[in-house]
Enzyme design. Structure first.
Site, PDB file in Angstrom:
ATOM      1  CE  LYS A   1      -0.629   1.515  14.554  1.00  0.00           C
ATOM      2  NZ  LYS A   1      -1.283   1.483  13.244  1.00  0.00           N
TER       3      LYS A   1
ATOM      4  CD  GLU B   1      -1.007   0.650   3.667  1.00  0.00           C
ATOM      5  OE1 GLU B   1      -1.479   1.797   3.516  1.00  0.00           O
ATOM      6  OE2 GLU B   1      -1.142  -0.026   4.707  1.00  0.00           O
TER       7      GLU B   1
HETATM    8  N1  PSU Z   1      -2.223   1.227  10.281  1.00  0.00           N
HETATM    9  C1  PSU Z   1      -0.917   1.592  10.362  1.00  0.00           C
HETATM   10  N2  PSU Z   1      -0.386   2.472   9.509  1.00  0.00           N
HETATM   11  C2  PSU Z   1      -1.143   3.018   8.526  1.00  0.00           C
HETATM   12  C3  PSU Z   1      -2.523   2.613   8.421  1.00  0.00           C
HETATM   13  C4  PSU Z   1      -3.010   1.725   9.313  1.00  0.00           C
HETATM   14  O1  PSU Z   1      -0.218   1.109  11.230  1.00  0.00           O
HETATM   15  O2  PSU Z   1      -0.637   3.844   7.785  1.00  0.00           O
HETATM   16  C5  PSU Z   1      -3.348   3.131   7.295  1.00  0.00           C
HETATM   17  C6  PSU Z   1      -3.672   1.966   6.355  1.00  0.00           C
HETATM   18  O3  PSU Z   1      -3.545   2.426   5.032  1.00  0.00           O
HETATM   19  C7  PSU Z   1      -5.115   1.649   6.672  1.00  0.00           C
HETATM   20  C8  PSU Z   1      -5.642   3.024   7.018  1.00  0.00           C
HETATM   21  O4  PSU Z   1      -5.806   1.076   5.618  1.00  0.00           O
HETATM   22  O5  PSU Z   1      -4.592   3.609   7.756  1.00  0.00           O
HETATM   23  C9  PSU Z   1      -6.908   2.954   7.799  1.00  0.00           C
HETATM   24  O6  PSU Z   1      -7.466   4.219   7.877  1.00  0.00           O
HETATM   25  P1  PSU Z   1      -8.965   4.396   8.378  1.00  0.00           P
HETATM   26  O7  PSU Z   1      -8.935   3.990   9.823  1.00  0.00           O
HETATM   27  O8  PSU Z   1      -9.255   5.855   8.165  1.00  0.00           O
HETATM   28  O9  PSU Z   1      -9.817   3.506   7.534  1.00  0.00           O
END
Ligand code: PSU
Ligand code: MN
Length: 311
Positions: free
Chosen positions: A167, A32
């Site tokens: 997390k 990603e």
């Molecule tokens: N968890 C991490 N680092 C990140 C993300 C999640 O440790 O950068 C990013 C990932 O791309 C995940 C997104 O899909 O955050 C989730 O965001 P939201 O909670 O807004 O859906």
């Protein structure tokens, strides 16, 4: 897969290296780009993105980092494109699935989340994807309704996401429940514990413990044979030597959550805000752990892709 690829041809740009690997049915691992633009700061983001690609290559697979650039879904970024995302993160839109069509049609720059990357990987037939941690059900979701679109995508897109769990900024038991409702198998790589990103245990369990990457590849192949339209979550705990103390990081996370509430942070800003705050209050300890687990996930994902290609 070919059909999907042709259908979207004008919106897709696949690198030579990835295209050849796909055509020759060689192992490919999707990566990603939100983690580059919004997960780490510069220059750690660049270092981390390039190191993930290196680990995958060293494990005999081809990395395919995915982002939206020049009105196209780019599958397999060049070094220059990765650097562009890393340096210009302020102007890069965090792209979950709901953002893809607007960002593409307006020719904006976008970094794909887990959900966005799963969609794009599936469109070109890449079944294995490595990331850090997935988005999930946020801790106060009963009042905010903040549930990551990653969970919805996992429920409808047949890609195996190799991660270190979710997390503890999230509500882990509720995230597990949501995955169960979505019909998403949660598999531990040689563990019974659902990992907690910075720590190896969360106090909740995975659905199944599969002890080898070969067993995981067989499971993915069987899911494909069944035409199951669901994603698969493959959970790898952070390597022991990089694990943070549970109480230490939990306290920091709670502080960051309080700060987010005080500042009225909502929506797509929430996860990047919390990540940045946690980095700040742990003096970068969270970033060192984050890098270590992403490298580990990249390696495991590449091993799975190699096994899958050999079946
Ligand atoms: N968890 C991490 N680092 C990140 C993300 C999640 O440790 O950068 C990013 C990932 O791309 C995940 C997104 O899909 O955050 C989730 O965001 P939201 O909670 O807004 O859906
Ligand atoms: Mn959200």
């Amino acid at each position: 897969m070919k059909k999907q690829l042709n259908k979207n041809a004008e919106l897709l740009s696949i690198s030579e290296e990835v295209l050849t690997a796909l055509e020759e049915k060689k192992p490919v691992v999707a990566l990603e780009s939100t983690i580059i633009a919004h997960g780490f700061n510069y220059p750690e983001n660049l270092e981390c993105a390039l190191a993930c690609e290196k680990v995958i290559r060293e494990t005999s697979a081809v990395p395919a980092t995915i982002a939206i650039l020049d009105g196209k879904i780019k599958i397999g970024l060049s070094h220059k494109e990765i650097e562009y995302l890393a340096v210009n993160s302020k102007n890069i839109i965090k792209c979950s699935v709901r953002d893809l069509a607007v960002v593409l049609s307006q020719k904006l720059d976008g970094a794909t989340t887990v959900a966005g990357t799963m969609f794009c990987a599936n469109a070109v037939g890449i079944p294995v994807f490595a990331t850090g941690g997935i988005g999930g059900v946020h801790r106060n979701a009963s009042t905010t309704f903040d549930i990551s679109a990653d969970l919805e995508e996992l429920a409808c897109t047949p890609v195996a996401v190799v991660c270190a769990g979710a997390k503890s900024i999230l509500d882990i038991p509720l995230t597990r429940e949501y995955l169960e409702t979505g019909g998403v198998p949660v598999v531990g790589y040689n563990t019974y514990d659902f990992p907690n990103f910075y720590t190896r245990k969360s106090g909740t369990e995975v659905d199944y413990n599969l002890p080898t990457t070969k067993a995981i590849a067989q499971f993915i192949r069987t899911s494909q044979q069944l035409d199951l339209t669901r994603g698969m979550l493959i959970c790898c705990p952070i390597p022991k030597e990089y694990e943070l103390d549970f109480d230490y990081i939990d306290k920091k996370i709670r502080d960051a959550l309080e700060e987010a509430q005080r500042q009225g942070i909502t929506g797509k800003e929430t996860t990047p805000f919390l990540l940045a705050k946690i980095c700040e209050v742990t003096d970068g300890k969270s970033v060192a752990a984050n890098k270590a687990l992403v490298y580990n996930n990249s390696k495991v994902a590449a091993e799975i892709a190699v096994e899958l290609a050999a079946i």
